[in-house]
Design a protein around this motif. Structure first.
Motif, mmCIF file in Angstrom:
data_model
loop_
_atom_site.group_PDB
_atom_site.id
_atom_site.type_symbol
_atom_site.label_atom_id
_atom_site.label_comp_id
_atom_site.label_asym_id
_atom_site.label_seq_id
_atom_site.Cartn_x
_atom_site.Cartn_y
_atom_site.Cartn_z
ATOM 1 N N ARG A 22 -63.999 40.577 -13.169
ATOM 2 C CA ARG A 22 -63.156 41.333 -13.945
ATOM 3 C C ARG A 22 -63.269 40.355 -15.462
ATOM 4 O O ARG A 22 -63.092 39.275 -15.287
ATOM 5 N N ASP A 23 -63.529 40.881 -16.439
ATOM 6 C CA ASP A 23 -63.156 40.576 -17.716
ATOM 7 C C ASP A 23 -62.236 41.250 -18.552
ATOM 8 O O ASP A 23 -62.154 42.563 -18.691
ATOM 9 N N TYR A 24 -61.274 40.440 -19.102
ATOM 10 C CA TYR A 24 -60.118 41.133 -20.030
ATOM 11 C C TYR A 24 -60.346 40.595 -21.417
ATOM 12 O O TYR A 24 -60.644 39.680 -21.689
ATOM 13 N N TYR A 25 -60.184 41.800 -22.035
ATOM 14 C CA TYR A 25 -60.545 41.697 -23.821
ATOM 15 C C TYR A 25 -59.079 42.262 -24.317
ATOM 16 O O TYR A 25 -58.653 43.051 -23.833
ATOM 17 N N ILE A 26 -59.011 41.583 -25.496
ATOM 18 C CA ILE A 26 -58.193 42.191 -26.240
ATOM 19 C C ILE A 26 -58.949 42.717 -27.762
ATOM 20 O O ILE A 26 -59.638 41.918 -28.201
ATOM 21 N N ILE A 59 -60.809 31.390 -11.679
ATOM 22 C CA ILE A 59 -61.154 31.237 -12.937
ATOM 23 C C ILE A 59 -62.293 30.191 -13.012
ATOM 24 O O ILE A 59 -61.801 29.028 -13.367
ATOM 25 N N ASN A 60 -63.407 30.634 -12.877
ATOM 26 C CA ASN A 60 -64.676 29.524 -12.554
ATOM 27 C C ASN A 60 -65.322 29.266 -13.898
ATOM 28 O O ASN A 60 -66.285 28.685 -14.078
ATOM 29 N N PHE A 61 -64.986 29.977 -15.166
ATOM 30 C CA PHE A 61 -65.674 29.832 -16.172
ATOM 31 C C PHE A 61 -64.492 28.917 -17.268
ATOM 32 O O PHE A 61 -64.950 28.943 -18.524
ATOM 33 N N GLY A 62 -63.549 28.627 -16.609
ATOM 34 C CA GLY A 62 -62.619 28.005 -17.383
ATOM 35 C C GLY A 62 -61.383 28.883 -18.099
ATOM 36 O O GLY A 62 -61.616 30.269 -18.109
ATOM 37 N N TRP A 63 -60.601 28.322 -18.725
ATOM 38 C CA TRP A 63 -59.579 29.269 -19.537
ATOM 39 C C TRP A 63 -59.746 28.719 -20.909
ATOM 40 O O TRP A 63 -59.949 28.032 -21.343
ATOM 41 N N ARG A 64 -59.732 30.152 -21.565
ATOM 42 C CA ARG A 64 -59.727 29.976 -23.351
ATOM 43 C C ARG A 64 -58.477 29.874 -23.822
ATOM 44 O O ARG A 64 -57.252 30.430 -23.327
ATOM 45 N N LYS A 65 -58.441 28.838 -24.625
ATOM 46 C CA LYS A 65 -56.988 28.725 -25.429
ATOM 47 C C LYS A 65 -56.662 30.068 -25.686
ATOM 48 O O LYS A 65 -57.360 30.557 -26.387
ATOM 49 N N MET A 66 -55.316 30.503 -25.414
ATOM 50 C CA MET A 66 -54.893 31.679 -25.735
ATOM 51 C C MET A 66 -53.563 31.943 -26.364
ATOM 52 O O MET A 66 -52.906 30.980 -26.267
ATOM 53 N N TYR A 67 -53.495 32.558 -27.756
ATOM 54 C CA TYR A 67 -52.050 32.849 -28.348
ATOM 55 C C TYR A 67 -51.218 33.491 -27.205
ATOM 56 O O TYR A 67 -51.540 34.393 -26.650
ATOM 57 N N ARG A 106 -62.738 38.011 -25.671
ATOM 58 C CA ARG A 106 -62.303 37.960 -24.238
ATOM 59 C C ARG A 106 -61.114 36.969 -24.171
ATOM 60 O O ARG A 106 -61.226 35.805 -24.453
ATOM 61 N N LEU A 107 -60.393 37.528 -23.108
ATOM 62 C CA LEU A 107 -59.148 36.443 -22.848
ATOM 63 C C LEU A 107 -59.334 35.838 -21.424
ATOM 64 O O LEU A 107 -59.084 34.689 -21.501
#
Length: 195
Positions: free
Chosen positions: A98-102, A137-145, A127-128
């Protein structure tokens, strides 16, 4: 210096960060480790995974929701408003990932429709979060607001991907915990010359 977390203020007072080492455990009792970086100035959350073992997405979300600094930023965000029109979207792959986007939109009020009805055209998005078919979370965490994080959690809760998020139950559901970290302020990138 040995401590559970470290807060510092930047050189010019604009960079306020809280750095917290943490660990998680999977069902096979393997331990992973990472660093939670909360930037209270920019209102962002970043997770740096420093072990080979990827964490479960729900564990990380519950862990973030139970952190006092994150909760404070959530409260501040919830008392504000957003400037851009947005929508959280999800894509699902054949493997179950699953990919979550804003996505952000430019809105237009169209005549002849009920008052307040806005039609919008997507202008940008990001992509969030990527959750693998193994729920990690195997691609890591993206810095998120923090606002994007709140809206992501609200979307997941609305779609029954997350359970109850009351503070009391978060600690029980989460397999992550803060870890004592060893911090140093005398590190360098300078190369030593010995000959």
């Amino acid at each position: 210096m040995k401590m559970y977390g470290f807060e510092y203020e930047g050189r010019y007072g604009t960079e306020n960060k809280v750095i917290k080492p943490f660990r998680w455990k999977d069902p096979y009792n393997r331990i992973g480790s990472g660093i939670l970086v909360i930037d209270t100035g920019e209102k962002t959350i970043d997770i740096r995974i420093i072990s080979d073992l990827a964490p479960y997405a729900t564990d990380i979300i519950y862990f973030l929701l139970s952190d006092r600094h994150v909760r404070k930023m959530i409260r501040e965000y919830q008392s504000s408003s957003r400037i851009d029109l947005y929508k959280i979207n999800k894509t699902v792959g054949m493997s179950g990932r699953r990919d979550y986007y804003i996505n952000f939109y430019q809105g237009f009020e169209v005549g002849g429709f009920p008052e307040g009805k806005i039609y919008a055209v997507q202008t940008k998005g990001k992509r969030l979060l990527h959750v693998s078919c193994a729920e990690k979370i195997n691609f890591g965490w993206r810095k998120m607001y923090i606002g994007d994080f709140v809206e992501l959690v609200a979307y997941m809760k609305q779609n029954k991907e997350l359970g109850n998020i009351s503070k009391k139950e978060l600690k029980e559901k989460c397999n992550c915990w803060h870890e004592v970290g060893y911090f140093a302020d005398d590190v360098t990138r300078n190369v030593s010359h010995i000959i």
